[in-house]
Design an enzyme around this catalytic site. Structure first.
Site, PDB file in Angstrom:
ATOM      1  N   PHE A  61       0.773  -1.225   0.020  1.00 36.26           N
ATOM      2  CA  PHE A  61       0.049   0.085  -0.137  1.00 36.26           C
ATOM      3  C   PHE A  61       0.916   1.197  -0.063  1.00 36.26           C
ATOM      4  O   PHE A  61       1.755   1.390   0.853  1.00 36.26           O
ATOM      5  CB  PHE A  61      -0.760  -0.144   1.415  1.00 36.26           C
ATOM      6  CG  PHE A  61      -1.771   1.146   1.394  1.00 36.26           C
ATOM      7  CD1 PHE A  61      -2.822   1.467   0.476  1.00 36.26           C
ATOM      8  CD2 PHE A  61      -1.626   1.997   2.486  1.00 36.26           C
ATOM      9  CE1 PHE A  61      -3.604   2.464   0.598  1.00 36.26           C
ATOM     10  CE2 PHE A  61      -2.520   3.325   2.426  1.00 36.26           C
ATOM     11  CZ  PHE A  61      -3.434   3.399   1.452  1.00 36.26           C
ATOM     12  N   ILE A 106       0.643   5.640  -1.286  1.00 37.36           N
ATOM     13  CA  ILE A 106       0.078   7.005  -1.493  1.00 37.36           C
ATOM     14  C   ILE A 106       1.311   7.810  -2.198  1.00 37.36           C
ATOM     15  O   ILE A 106       2.303   7.683  -1.495  1.00 37.36           O
ATOM     16  CB  ILE A 106      -0.702   7.722  -0.677  1.00 37.36           C
ATOM     17  CG1 ILE A 106      -1.672   6.910  -0.142  1.00 37.36           C
ATOM     18  CG2 ILE A 106      -0.938   8.965  -1.555  1.00 37.36           C
ATOM     19  CD1 ILE A 106      -2.913   6.554  -1.189  1.00 37.36           C
ATOM     20  N   GLN A 164       0.489  12.962  -0.329  1.00 36.10           N
ATOM     21  CA  GLN A 164       0.485  12.398   1.098  1.00 36.10           C
ATOM     22  C   GLN A 164       0.071  13.738   1.948  1.00 36.10           C
ATOM     23  O   GLN A 164       0.154  14.950   1.275  1.00 36.10           O
ATOM     24  CB  GLN A 164       1.954  12.128   1.576  1.00 36.10           C
ATOM     25  CG  GLN A 164       2.081  10.915   0.888  1.00 36.10           C
ATOM     26  CD  GLN A 164       3.488  10.217   1.321  1.00 36.10           C
ATOM     27  OE1 GLN A 164       4.198  10.484   1.871  1.00 36.10           O
ATOM     28  NE2 GLN A 164       4.053   9.052   0.440  1.00 36.10           N
ATOM     29  N   GLY A 185      -4.310   8.537   2.680  1.00 36.11           N
ATOM     30  CA  GLY A 185      -3.899   7.036   3.000  1.00 36.11           C
ATOM     31  C   GLY A 185      -5.001   6.460   3.757  1.00 36.11           C
ATOM     32  O   GLY A 185      -5.223   5.394   3.615  1.00 36.11           O
ATOM     33  N   ASN A 205       8.343   1.399  11.084  1.00 34.40           N
ATOM     34  CA  ASN A 205       7.582   2.180  10.198  1.00 34.40           C
ATOM     35  C   ASN A 205       6.477   2.794  10.774  1.00 34.40           C
ATOM     36  O   ASN A 205       5.441   2.349  10.840  1.00 34.40           O
ATOM     37  CB  ASN A 205       6.975   1.223   8.768  1.00 34.40           C
ATOM     38  CG  ASN A 205       6.613   2.134   7.889  1.00 34.40           C
ATOM     39  OD1 ASN A 205       6.261   3.295   8.006  1.00 34.40           O
ATOM     40  ND2 ASN A 205       6.273   1.373   6.703  1.00 34.40           N
ATOM     41  N   HIS A 214       4.910   5.643  11.229  1.00 32.49           N
ATOM     42  CA  HIS A 214       3.533   6.380  10.470  1.00 32.49           C
ATOM     43  C   HIS A 214       2.867   5.269   9.958  1.00 32.49           C
ATOM     44  O   HIS A 214       1.629   5.514  10.190  1.00 32.49           O
ATOM     45  CB  HIS A 214       4.113   7.204   9.257  1.00 32.49           C
ATOM     46  CG  HIS A 214       4.921   8.423   9.712  1.00 32.49           C
ATOM     47  ND1 HIS A 214       4.350   9.361  10.542  1.00 32.49           N
ATOM     48  CD2 HIS A 214       6.158   8.653   9.534  1.00 32.49           C
ATOM     49  CE1 HIS A 214       5.141  10.364  10.814  1.00 32.49           C
ATOM     50  NE2 HIS A 214       6.268  10.006  10.217  1.00 32.49           N
ATOM     51  N   ALA A 215       3.246   4.257   9.172  1.00 31.74           N
ATOM     52  CA  ALA A 215       2.248   3.008   8.864  1.00 31.74           C
ATOM     53  C   ALA A 215       1.443   2.389  10.165  1.00 31.74           C
ATOM     54  O   ALA A 215       0.409   1.957  10.239  1.00 31.74           O
ATOM     55  CB  ALA A 215       2.897   2.161   8.023  1.00 31.74           C
ATOM     56  N   ILE A 216       2.514   2.073  11.125  1.00 24.52           N
ATOM     57  CA  ILE A 216       1.857   1.492  12.273  1.00 24.52           C
ATOM     58  C   ILE A 216       0.628   2.273  12.967  1.00 24.52           C
ATOM     59  O   ILE A 216      -0.408   1.972  13.358  1.00 24.52           O
ATOM     60  CB  ILE A 216       2.946   1.133  13.301  1.00 24.52           C
ATOM     61  CG1 ILE A 216       3.715  -0.014  12.731  1.00 24.52           C
ATOM     62  CG2 ILE A 216       2.522   0.692  14.653  1.00 24.52           C
ATOM     63  CD1 ILE A 216       5.076  -0.116  13.616  1.00 24.52           C
ATOM     64  N   TYR A 242      -2.372   1.895  10.571  1.00 26.95           N
ATOM     65  CA  TYR A 242      -3.056   0.777  10.793  1.00 26.95           C
ATOM     66  C   TYR A 242      -3.512   0.532  11.934  1.00 26.95           C
ATOM     67  O   TYR A 242      -4.999   0.005  12.313  1.00 26.95           O
ATOM     68  CB  TYR A 242      -1.998  -0.599  10.501  1.00 26.95           C
ATOM     69  CG  TYR A 242      -1.279  -0.186   9.271  1.00 26.95           C
ATOM     70  CD1 TYR A 242      -2.149   0.030   7.988  1.00 26.95           C
ATOM     71  CD2 TYR A 242       0.067  -0.531   8.908  1.00 26.95           C
ATOM     72  CE1 TYR A 242      -1.507   0.192   6.728  1.00 26.95           C
ATOM     73  CE2 TYR A 242       0.586  -0.794   7.800  1.00 26.95           C
ATOM     74  CZ  TYR A 242      -0.077  -0.276   6.698  1.00 26.95           C
ATOM     75  OH  TYR A 242       0.333  -0.120   5.460  1.00 26.95           O
TER      76      TYR A 242
END
Length: 160
Positions: free
Chosen positions: A84, A86, A91, A96, A124, A126-128, A131
């Protein structure tokens, strides 16, 4: 453009000859590049492993991102929201989260499941955070690359 799934101005479209070249131009911030394989590698993997389905993400008819997902049945059936991104130019606009929610809704509907899985590098952050906002929690597993596995159990708020 034939949508697979849409909500408002956000559309999921199959990868095809008309969007392939544009998809390959999507980019990330330098600090993000180690967290996801280049799109060309993802597409090559999907060509070899047909359980992966790559898709293009459009916002207001403009290509803004990429995702890839698939169904894997060993040792048990799991639907993986596997890749995944963007594009860097889009961004910071909330896309996102909007697209992650859209892809999740599509996966719950397409596969008629109650759980989705993904994996993420521990650094990671920002991703965590994203999510976790979407309802994913760590399940204590690691994938074959050492990424931490997260699971999201369906809740009606995921589709609102």
């Amino acid at each position: 453009m034939q949508p697979l799934y849409l909500r408002d101005d956000c559309v999921i479209v199959a990868v095809n000859d008309s969007n392939l070249t544009s998809l390959l131009t999507l980019s990330l911030a330098p600090a993000q590049q180690g967290f996801i394989e280049p799109i060309s590698d993802c597409l090559a993997e999907a060509k070899q492993e047909h359980r992966f389905i790559p898709v293009a993400l459009y916002y207001q008819q403009q290509l803004v991102g990429f995702a890839m997902f698939g169904e894997f049945c060993e040792p048990q059936q799991r639907i993986w929201f596997d890749r995944f991104l963007i594009d860097i130019h889009f961004q910071g606009q909330g896309l996102g989260k909007r697209f992650a929610e859209l892809v999740m809704s599509y996966l719950y509907q397409r596969y008629a499941v109650n759980e989705l899985y993904l994996s993420v590098y521990a650094d990671n952050l920002h991703a965590i955070k994203l999510y976790q906002q979407l309802g994913f929690i760590f399940n204590g597993e690691q994938d074959h690359n050492g990424e931490l596995v997260m699971c999201c159990v369906y809740q009606s708020s995921n589709e609102d």
